[in-house]
Design an enzyme around this catalytic site. Sequence first.
Site, PDB file in Angstrom:
ATOM      1  N   LYS A  84     -24.180 -37.787  -9.306  1.00 59.80           N
ATOM      2  CA  LYS A  84     -24.314 -38.166  -7.891  1.00 59.80           C
ATOM      3  C   LYS A  84     -23.299 -39.257  -7.559  1.00 59.80           C
ATOM      4  O   LYS A  84     -23.294 -40.321  -8.186  1.00 59.80           O
ATOM      5  CB  LYS A  84     -25.706 -38.722  -7.640  1.00 59.80           C
ATOM      6  CG  LYS A  84     -26.747 -37.690  -7.301  1.00 59.80           C
ATOM      7  CD  LYS A  84     -28.074 -38.383  -7.195  1.00 59.80           C
ATOM      8  CE  LYS A  84     -28.986 -37.717  -6.230  1.00 59.80           C
ATOM      9  NZ  LYS A  84     -30.279 -38.430  -6.150  1.00 59.80           N
TER      10      LYS A  84
HETATM   11  C1  E4P Z   1     -32.023 -37.342  -3.314  1.00 58.94           C
HETATM   12  O1  E4P Z   1     -31.212 -36.957  -4.128  1.00 58.94           O
HETATM   13  C2  E4P Z   1     -32.637 -38.705  -3.331  1.00 58.94           C
HETATM   14  O2  E4P Z   1     -33.017 -39.022  -4.633  1.00 58.94           O
HETATM   15  C3  E4P Z   1     -33.873 -38.800  -2.480  1.00 58.94           C
HETATM   16  O3  E4P Z   1     -34.152 -37.618  -1.795  1.00 58.94           O
HETATM   17  C4  E4P Z   1     -34.003 -40.069  -1.691  1.00 58.94           C
HETATM   18  O4  E4P Z   1     -35.164 -40.006  -0.933  1.00 58.94           O
HETATM   19  P1  E4P Z   1     -35.858 -41.281  -0.275  1.00 58.94           P
HETATM   20  O5  E4P Z   1     -35.239 -41.522   1.039  1.00 58.94           O
HETATM   21  O6  E4P Z   1     -37.303 -40.881  -0.144  1.00 58.94           O
HETATM   22  O7  E4P Z   1     -35.660 -42.441  -1.231  1.00 58.94           O
END
Ligand code: E4P
Length: 220
Positions: A84
């Site tokens: 990521k």
């Molecule tokens: C996606 O890859 C993220 O880990 C995640 O969806 C973040 O979500 P949040 O806004 O609930 O922290």
Amino acid sequence: MKIFLDTANMEHIRHGVSLGVVTGVTTNPSLISKEGKVDYQKVVKEICSIVPGPVSTEVLSENAQGMVEEAREIAGWADNIVVKIPASVAGVEATSRLAREGIKVNFTLCFSLNQAMLGAAAGAAFISPFVGRLDDIGEDGMEVVADIVEYVDYYELPTEIIAASIRHPQHCLAAARVGSHIATVPYKVLLQMIQHPLTDSGIERFRDDWRKVMAREGLL
Ligand code: E4P
């Protein structure tokens, strides 16, 4: 639409995979810290061994060179790893360099079509628009997902869109309706997706009716 789990909880991942519907996992430093684990690499490697498909995990460096070096190391942890990289200027450069090396990137923390266009141009394998966080600031997160999906589909780009920051089952419905390729969902939402009171009462009614037959026939 493919379903990924958005968690670092092993029990939840094992359950999701055993259901046969979870084909990937996304995680991040916040989710790993929530599990009280400190050995980042160990956690990610364990997740990769359980999950049949892509497992996304995040770099922490803020400059392009640091991101690339971190990503190269992470990419060696497992065959199904996806790195990521945030949708920043440094992230675009890192994504381009990693894509050229054949390392799969999930272009994350994406909040606009403009960011997504650059992520796709850089060669990201996945782009993750964060729906819930956009909704939180009064914007329409799913509209951004819809725009990005329309864009990659129109130009027949190989990038897959992951509707992320999913907060409730309505988000899953909306993601499917706009043609998102993937939704990454918290475990709680995965279970909520299958819940329906009419299914529960239907199971109960079938069981009770059949019990009555068995009792009438003296078979109980
Ligand atoms: C996606 O890859 C993220 O880990 C995640 O969806 C973040 O979500 P949040 O806004 O609930 O922290």
